[in-house]
Design an enzyme around this catalytic site. Structure first.
Site, mmCIF file in Angstrom:
data_model
loop_
_atom_site.group_PDB
_atom_site.id
_atom_site.type_symbol
_atom_site.label_atom_id
_atom_site.label_comp_id
_atom_site.label_asym_id
_atom_site.label_seq_id
_atom_site.Cartn_x
_atom_site.Cartn_y
_atom_site.Cartn_z
ATOM 1 N N SER A 10 0.830 -1.216 0.000
ATOM 2 C CA SER A 10 0.000 0.000 0.000
ATOM 3 C C SER A 10 0.860 1.260 0.000
ATOM 4 O O SER A 10 0.388 2.328 -0.390
ATOM 5 C CB SER A 10 -0.915 -0.002 1.232
ATOM 6 N N ASN A 82 7.482 -8.294 1.461
ATOM 7 C CA ASN A 82 7.975 -6.938 1.733
ATOM 8 C C ASN A 82 7.397 -6.320 3.002
ATOM 9 O O ASN A 82 8.023 -5.442 3.588
ATOM 10 C CB ASN A 82 7.619 -6.068 0.509
ATOM 11 N N TYR A 147 14.507 -5.384 15.288
ATOM 12 C CA TYR A 147 14.458 -5.251 13.827
ATOM 13 C C TYR A 147 15.647 -5.966 13.189
ATOM 14 O O TYR A 147 15.477 -6.732 12.232
ATOM 15 C CB TYR A 147 14.452 -3.766 13.470
#
Ligand code: NAP
Length: 238
Positions: A10, A82, A147
């Site tokens: 998006s 992704n 992360y």
């Protein structure tokens, strides 16, 4: 006509990848979770593109996404994992919930979508899986332990799955972007960015298109001898 499923398309890198694949003649499945308006706007601007809502960190969401792609376009040839989230916190401030959320969205989604899509690819004896890792998954980022660990896990997953799926005509690779100008870095100050630019051999921040082009290459027929690789799109920073 080949079909690509792009998770988290998006916005940012995923959205640019959707634009590039559409221009290159693919059917495009634009996955989104929260940004419905942006996903539908993008789908309406592109040829042969649909937007599909699914939280790919859940087993049901990942399966629904791949089933929808199969129902709408009849195949899944390329999967781009992704979707991702990041966070900057010192280890002492990082909670177990932060850790779990990073692994669910950044790693479990890759496992779940790859598992569902590879069933189709194995039947077709052709497929491309491209995982979006990060330079921090290679180098380790200060104040980004969750992360960095999650993106390193994506690299381990990529290398192992490449070995398993190679005999079925499927390549599995990762891209490791450097600092890319997207919403993910909206919190960086001008000074933070200048510091990174100073350390980057090509003296600039990356664009989503820089990453999308590497992904398009890995999806191509010409990349059939390239598997289990991590391609850095980081301006030489790492
Ligand atoms: P972004 O602009 O923040 O976009 C993140 C995307 O992930 C959005 O489309 C979002 O969709 C989607 N997403 C998040 N959670 C999801 C979920 N549970 N299910 C489905 N979609 C989900 O980020 P970006 O910069 O484009 O990053 C894309 C990828 O590149 C990430 O994996 C990131 O870690 C990696 N990366 C980015 C950079 C960088 O500097 N930007 C560097 C290295 C690696 P909704 O908004 O619809 O929820």
């Amino acid at each position: 006509m080949k079909t690509v499923v792009i998770t988290g398309a998006s916005r940012g890198i995923g959205a640019e990848t959707a634009r590039l694949f559409s221009k290159n003649g693919y059917n495009v499945v634009i996955n989104y979770n929260k940004s419905e308006q942006a996903a539908f706007k993008l789908a309406s601007e592109l040829e042969n593109a649909v937007a599909v809502k699914a939280d790919v960190s859940t087993e049901g969401g990942a399966k629904f996404l791949i089933d929808e792609a199969l129902r709408i376009f009849g195949s899944v040839d390329v999967l781009v994992n992704n979707a991702g989230v990041s966070m900057k916190k010192m280890l002492c401030d990082t909670t177990l919930d932060d850790w779990k959320r990073h692994f669910e969205i950044n790693v479990e989604s890759v496992f779940l979508c790859s598992k569902a899509a590879s069933e189709i690819m194995v039947r077709n004896k052709w497929g491309r899986i491209i995982n979006v890792s990060s330079m921090w998954g290679i180098k380790g980022g200060s104040c980004e332990v969750c992360y960095s660990a999650a993106k390193a896990a994506v690299i381990g997953f990529t290398k192992a799955l490449a070995r398993e799926l190679g005999p079925s005509g499927i390549t599995v690779n990762a891209v490791a972007p450097g600092l890319i100008d997207t919403d993910m870095n909206a919190d960086l100050t001008k000074e933070d960015k200048e510091m990174i630019i100073d350390e980057t051999p090509v003296s600039r921040i990356g664009t989503a298109a820089d990453v999308a082009l590497a992904i398009l290459y890995l999806a191509s027929d010409g990349a059939s001898f390239v598997t289990a690789q991590v391609i850095s799109a980081d301006g030489g920073l790492i």
